[in-house]
Structure formats: C-alpha cells, structure tokens
Design a protein around this motif. Structure first.
Motif, PDB file in Angstrom:
ATOM      1  N   TRP A 111       1.097  -1.286   0.511  1.00  0.00           N
ATOM      2  CA  TRP A 111       0.066  -0.246  -0.182  1.00  0.00           C
ATOM      3  C   TRP A 111       1.202   1.517   0.121  1.00  0.00           C
ATOM      4  CZ3 TRP A 111      -2.242   2.673   4.220  1.00  0.00           C
ATOM      5  CH2 TRP A 111      -3.090   3.814   4.018  1.00  0.00           C
ATOM      6  N   GLU A 112       0.739   2.633  -0.969  1.00  0.00           N
ATOM      7  CA  GLU A 112       2.084   3.368  -0.959  1.00  0.00           C
ATOM      8  C   GLU A 112       0.221   4.823  -0.544  1.00  0.00           C
ATOM      9  OE1 GLU A 112       3.641   3.484  -4.852  1.00  0.00           O
ATOM     10  OE2 GLU A 112       4.700   1.912  -4.086  1.00  0.00           O
ATOM     11  N   SER A 113       0.266   5.682   0.081  1.00  0.00           N
ATOM     12  CA  SER A 113      -0.182   6.793   0.726  1.00  0.00           C
ATOM     13  C   SER A 113       0.587   7.563   1.172  1.00  0.00           C
ATOM     14  CB  SER A 113      -1.632   5.865   1.287  1.00  0.00           C
ATOM     15  OG  SER A 113      -2.333   7.146   1.606  1.00  0.00           O
ATOM     16  N   PRO A 114       0.232   8.918   0.883  1.00  0.00           N
ATOM     17  CA  PRO A 114       0.969   9.512   2.381  1.00  0.00           C
ATOM     18  C   PRO A 114       0.539   9.178   3.229  1.00  0.00           C
ATOM     19  CG  PRO A 114      -0.548  10.118   0.031  1.00  0.00           C
ATOM     20  CD  PRO A 114       0.075   9.155  -0.291  1.00  0.00           C
ATOM     21  N   LEU A 115      -0.375   9.209   3.624  1.00  0.00           N
ATOM     22  CA  LEU A 115      -1.257   8.640   4.944  1.00  0.00           C
ATOM     23  C   LEU A 115      -0.349   7.617   5.788  1.00  0.00           C
ATOM     24  CD1 LEU A 115      -5.180   8.842   4.688  1.00  0.00           C
ATOM     25  CD2 LEU A 115      -4.374  10.702   5.276  1.00  0.00           C
ATOM     26  N   MET A 116       0.267   6.576   4.980  1.00  0.00           N
ATOM     27  CA  MET A 116       0.765   5.589   5.519  1.00  0.00           C
ATOM     28  C   MET A 116       1.697   6.643   6.991  1.00  0.00           C
ATOM     29  SD  MET A 116       2.023   2.184   5.686  1.00  0.00           S
ATOM     30  CE  MET A 116       1.989   1.267   4.228  1.00  0.00           C
ATOM     31  N   LEU A 117       2.492   6.904   7.042  1.00  0.00           N
ATOM     32  CA  LEU A 117       3.509   7.509   7.943  1.00  0.00           C
ATOM     33  C   LEU A 117       2.552   7.693   9.190  1.00  0.00           C
ATOM     34  CD1 LEU A 117       6.821   6.604   9.070  1.00  0.00           C
ATOM     35  CD2 LEU A 117       6.710   9.026   8.290  1.00  0.00           C
ATOM     36  N   PRO A 118       1.067   8.707   9.013  1.00  0.00           N
ATOM     37  CA  PRO A 118       0.841   8.796   9.998  1.00  0.00           C
ATOM     38  C   PRO A 118      -0.368   8.096  10.672  1.00  0.00           C
ATOM     39  CG  PRO A 118       0.497  10.896   8.545  1.00  0.00           C
ATOM     40  CD  PRO A 118       1.618   9.390   7.778  1.00  0.00           C
ATOM     41  N   LEU A 119      -0.439   6.851   9.910  1.00  0.00           N
ATOM     42  CA  LEU A 119      -1.457   5.518  10.464  1.00  0.00           C
ATOM     43  C   LEU A 119      -0.358   5.101  11.724  1.00  0.00           C
ATOM     44  CD1 LEU A 119      -3.957   5.322   7.353  1.00  0.00           C
ATOM     45  CD2 LEU A 119      -4.492   6.080  10.214  1.00  0.00           C
ATOM     46  N   ASP A 185       9.534   3.249   1.657  1.00  0.00           N
ATOM     47  CA  ASP A 185      10.459   4.117   1.784  1.00  0.00           C
ATOM     48  C   ASP A 185       9.742   4.951   2.220  1.00  0.00           C
ATOM     49  OD1 ASP A 185      12.853   4.215   0.673  1.00  0.00           O
ATOM     50  OD2 ASP A 185      12.220   4.277  -1.605  1.00  0.00           O
ATOM     51  N   ASN A 186       8.120   5.399   1.925  1.00  0.00           N
ATOM     52  CA  ASN A 186       7.122   5.822   2.175  1.00  0.00           C
ATOM     53  C   ASN A 186       6.393   5.641   3.657  1.00  0.00           C
ATOM     54  OD1 ASN A 186       5.373   3.333   2.094  1.00  0.00           O
ATOM     55  ND2 ASN A 186       3.426   4.331   1.540  1.00  0.00           N
ATOM     56  N   ALA A 187       6.894   4.383   4.396  1.00  0.00           N
ATOM     57  CA  ALA A 187       6.607   3.800   5.951  1.00  0.00           C
ATOM     58  C   ALA A 187       7.834   3.863   6.868  1.00  0.00           C
ATOM     59  CB  ALA A 187       6.568   2.668   5.956  1.00  0.00           C
ATOM     60  N   VAL A 188       8.984   4.789   6.168  1.00  0.00           N
ATOM     61  CA  VAL A 188      10.221   5.270   7.275  1.00  0.00           C
ATOM     62  C   VAL A 188      10.028   7.010   7.077  1.00  0.00           C
ATOM     63  CG1 VAL A 188      12.850   5.678   6.707  1.00  0.00           C
ATOM     64  CG2 VAL A 188      11.451   3.515   5.974  1.00  0.00           C
ATOM     65  N   LEU A 189      10.414   6.810   8.820  1.00  0.00           N
ATOM     66  CA  LEU A 189      10.760   8.547   9.760  1.00  0.00           C
ATOM     67  C   LEU A 189      11.303   9.218   8.493  1.00  0.00           C
ATOM     68  CD1 LEU A 189       8.685   9.287  11.091  1.00  0.00           C
ATOM     69  CD2 LEU A 189      10.356   9.006  12.616  1.00  0.00           C
ATOM     70  N   PRO A 190      11.199  10.530   7.799  1.00  0.00           N
ATOM     71  CA  PRO A 190      12.391  11.119   7.382  1.00  0.00           C
ATOM     72  C   PRO A 190      12.691  11.709   8.609  1.00  0.00           C
ATOM     73  CG  PRO A 190       9.972  12.157   7.624  1.00  0.00           C
ATOM     74  CD  PRO A 190       9.798  11.179   8.365  1.00  0.00           C
ATOM     75  N   ARG A 191      14.718  11.849   7.883  1.00  0.00           N
ATOM     76  CA  ARG A 191      14.883  12.711   8.753  1.00  0.00           C
ATOM     77  C   ARG A 191      15.061  14.055   9.180  1.00  0.00           C
ATOM     78  NH1 ARG A 191      20.650  10.493   5.778  1.00  0.00           N
ATOM     79  NH2 ARG A 191      20.082   7.668   6.098  1.00  0.00           N
ATOM     80  N   ILE A 192      15.565  15.190   9.951  1.00  0.00           N
ATOM     81  CA  ILE A 192      15.222  16.595  10.657  1.00  0.00           C
ATOM     82  C   ILE A 192      16.331  16.785   9.276  1.00  0.00           C
ATOM     83  CG2 ILE A 192      15.804  17.522  11.958  1.00  0.00           C
ATOM     84  CD1 ILE A 192      14.953  16.300  13.955  1.00  0.00           C
ATOM     85  N   ILE A 193      17.062  16.179   9.266  1.00  0.00           N
ATOM     86  CA  ILE A 193      18.240  17.454   8.084  1.00  0.00           C
ATOM     87  C   ILE A 193      18.853  16.673   7.102  1.00  0.00           C
ATOM     88  CG2 ILE A 193      20.524  18.590   7.932  1.00  0.00           C
ATOM     89  CD1 ILE A 193      20.352  18.445  11.209  1.00  0.00           C
ATOM     90  N   GLU A 194      18.895  16.265   6.148  1.00  0.00           N
ATOM     91  CA  GLU A 194      18.927  15.595   5.099  1.00  0.00           C
ATOM     92  C   GLU A 194      20.615  14.970   5.100  1.00  0.00           C
ATOM     93  OE1 GLU A 194      17.106  13.844   2.820  1.00  0.00           O
ATOM     94  OE2 GLU A 194      15.622  15.300   3.297  1.00  0.00           O
ATOM     95  N   THR A 195      21.539  15.484   5.685  1.00  0.00           N
ATOM     96  CA  THR A 195      22.829  15.073   5.504  1.00  0.00           C
ATOM     97  C   THR A 195      22.879  14.176   6.647  1.00  0.00           C
ATOM     98  OG1 THR A 195      23.517  17.738   6.451  1.00  0.00           O
ATOM     99  CG2 THR A 195      23.659  17.674   4.355  1.00  0.00           C
ATOM    100  N   GLY A 196      22.505  14.339   8.038  1.00  0.00           N
ATOM    101  CA  GLY A 196      22.369  13.337   8.905  1.00  0.00           C
ATOM    102  C   GLY A 196      21.902  12.645   9.174  1.00  0.00           C
ATOM    103  N   LYS A 197      21.543  11.501  10.453  1.00  0.00           N
ATOM    104  CA  LYS A 197      20.885  10.370  10.582  1.00  0.00           C
ATOM    105  C   LYS A 197      19.886  10.237  10.871  1.00  0.00           C
ATOM    106  CE  LYS A 197      22.835   6.363  10.997  1.00  0.00           C
ATOM    107  NZ  LYS A 197      24.142   4.952  11.268  1.00  0.00           N
TER     108      LYS A 197
END
Length: 361
Positions: A111-119, A185-197
């Motif tokens: 399932w690919e949806s922008p609602l994935m991570l909030p849910l 990828d749509n279920a992975v919590l994004p990074r605060i800073i792209e250059t860091g982890k």
C-alpha cells in the motif's frame, strides 16, 4: 537496633538543585574505582565513555537517535511518577507500540499512500496506550500492585514480538532470518536534516517535552497531577478523581512509549526484529529521576544516558570491556540519584532499643 528515616524539617533548596550533579560526580568516582579494579586505565575509560562519542559529527547524530526513545518514554513516566502511579512496564508498551505501528507496512506492504506514516504513528501510540491500560485497570478496579503487573507484561510483550517475527510476520524473502520485511520508503520516518541520520523521532521527543512541561506548569491538569501525587485524600477534597488519574497517567505514558517504539522501528531500524530495544523502557526510569521528573530536565538527562550507550560501545572497542559495564554505570547512576534525593529530604536515625511498656510485678 534498627535504622529509621526521619523527614528533615528544613530541606536545603541548594542541595535539591545540585542533587543530580552530585549523583553524576559520585557515579564518575565509582567508575574510576570500577575501572581500576578491572585493571583498566580510568582516564582512558572515562574518555571513551563520555568524550569520544562527542568528537565526530556522525556520533552526535547517533546520540540524538539514542536519546529520542529515552526522552519520549521518560516524559510520559514523569507524569506517572508525579501522580504516584508506578509504571515500570514502559519497555513492554514500547514493544507493543512498535508492533501496532508496524501492522500497515508489514501486512499491507504494497500500500502506497501519504497516510501510511501518520497512521503508523497513531497506531503505535494507541497500541502502547492500550497495553498500559491493562495495569491501569487492574489497579483502579482491583487494587492490584501496578509495579508487578506492568513489569510482568514486559515479558509477555517480548515473547509476543519474538513469536511474531519468527512466525506470521517473518519475511518470506528473508532467507529464514527472524525479521519482517523492510519497510517501504513511505513508511520510513524522514530525517530532520538530509545530511545527517537524526530522524523525526528526536523532534517528537523535544515537542513532547515542551508540551508536557507547559501542561505541568501552566494548566489545571498539571496541578491535579501534583496534588493527587502528594495526597490522594487532599485531591479528592479538591474534586479530583484518583481513579481517573490512574487511567490518564498510564494511558499517556503508554502512548509516549508506543510513539517511541514506532519511531525507533520506522526511523532507526526499518523493520521488526526479535530484539528492538537495548532496554530503553527501563533506562528511561533513570532518565526521569535524573531529570527531576521535569520534562525539560529529562531532555538533558536523556542525552546523558544516551551518551552512556554510545560510550559503552566505544569502550568495548577501545579498551576491551564487556557491555555489562554500561548497565552497571546506569545502575550506579540511578542508585546515587535516589540516594542523594533520600539523604537530602531525610536524615538517618539509629534506634537502639524500645522502651518497655510495663514492669515486672
């Protein structure tokens, strides 16, 4: 002869403020004695524990990643402890929150949806809260000791996770390893800073600390928590319900632990495994008391305890010690924090005998 603790009439405000720093100092002194007894150079060992992890940018990101679950769990526990509800099972709520939040990316992996991570995040918080509701119900309705019930539920959660990743949720393409599918990828919590982890779990921790600090200091609910924690009888006279507070404190702390669980799985690990926590739920108890049950103080305490995790890993490589030394450091810190607080608020009195109530005829 027996030992009694008698409450001091005048408590030093200065020593109350300095108590965490005194405990840290005593922990360092005990650490020196420990490393000398192990035949290790104490200076090199303490450098590996507390300085080396701060010398590289990547290790600072790792520090934030380790601190995020500690802070999230500890701010929830601070509400419990302030209200005199002793939730010792945050580790289990962390695990159940991670499992509940992982249902969507594991069971519905296509399932690919922008609602994935909030849910996922909402599910993780609900899962942790519902698991914490079990000891809350047992205490409020059956007067069961919440320390024992919440602690025993930790082992149930650990065994449930182990069975799940080895059984129904095991990755069919994972060469029989006990782990789930990697999150999309749509279920992975994004990074605060792209250059860091550093992922947004650390951001959630800071937001939770600020919000709960405001609640405790500026809102009626914070006053209710403090009053019921100091005297349930006085709280009832003020119109507060101690049973409702049991549910509120446990549900809130469970939700924070569940948020920490799904943030750790989604942001740092990327899948479920038999072990997803090195003991964050138990270490968070130390964080809560080191931070004086103050959400803002807990942020600093969480970074310090996260440093012991990173330092322990560095010390294993540099001076060849076991990972059990890290647990010992954390235990010593909790011992000295509680010991300092006790001696600041109470004095020790030795009682050598009791007067006889009568005399022989």
């Amino acid at each position: 002869m027996r030992i009694e603790l008698k409450k001091r009439e005048n408590i030093s405000s200065l020593f109350s403020i300095l108590s965490p720093f005194i405990a840290l100092g005593l922990t360092l002194i005990a650490g020196v004695i420990l490393f000398v007894s192990l035949g290790k150079d104490p200076v090199s060992a303490l450098y590996s524990f507390f300085i080396e992890p701060l010398t590289e940018v990547w290790s600072l990101h790792e520090l934030a990643i380790k601190a995020a679950p500690l802070i999230l769990i500890a701010v929830g526990l601070s509400v419990c402890f302030r209200s005199n509800n002793w939730n010792i099972g945050a580790e289990g709520q962390f695990i159940i929150g991670a499992m509940a939040g992982s249902i969507l990316p594991v069971v519905f992996h296509g399932w690919e949806s922008p609602l994935m991570l909030p849910l996922m995040i909402i599910s993780g918080m609900i899962g942790g809260a519902l698991y914490a509701a079990i000891p809350a119900f047992l205490k409020a309705r059956l007067n069961t000791n919440e320390i024992l019930s919440s602690l025993m539920l930790v082992y149930i959660a650990q065994l449930l996770l182990d069975w799940t990743v080895r059984g129904p949720w095991r990755n069919p393409e994972g060469f029989n390893f006990p782990e789930t599918r990697n999150f999309a990828d749509n279920a992975v919590l994004p990074r605060i800073i792209e250059t860091g982890k550093t992922h947004w779990g650390f951001g959630f921790a800071l937001i939770a600390a600020i919000v709960l600090w405001f609640v405790m200091r500026r809102m009626l609910k914070g006053f209710e928590i403090s009053v019921l924690g100091q005297s349930a009888r006085a709280g009832r006279f003020a119109g507060f319900s101690d049973k409702k507070m049991v549910y509120f404190a446990f549900l809130l702390s469970g939700a924070m632990a569940g948020l920490a669980g799904i943030s750790e799985v989604s942001g740092a690990i990327g899948q479920l495994r038999p072990v997803i926590s090195p003991g964050y739920g138990f270490t968070a108890i130390i964080v809560a008391f080191l931070g004086r049950l103050n959400p803002l103080g807990i942020v600093a305490a969480g970074l310090i305890l996260a440093l012991t995790y990173l330092g322990g890993e560095a010390a294993q490589i540099s001076i060849g010690i076991t990972d059990k030394v890290t647990r010992l450091f954390q235990g010593l810190l909790l011992f000295f924090v509680l010991g300092c607080d006790t001696l600041i608020h109470y004095r020790i009195r030795l009682v050598f005998g009791a007067a006889r109530k009568g005399s022989a005829a």
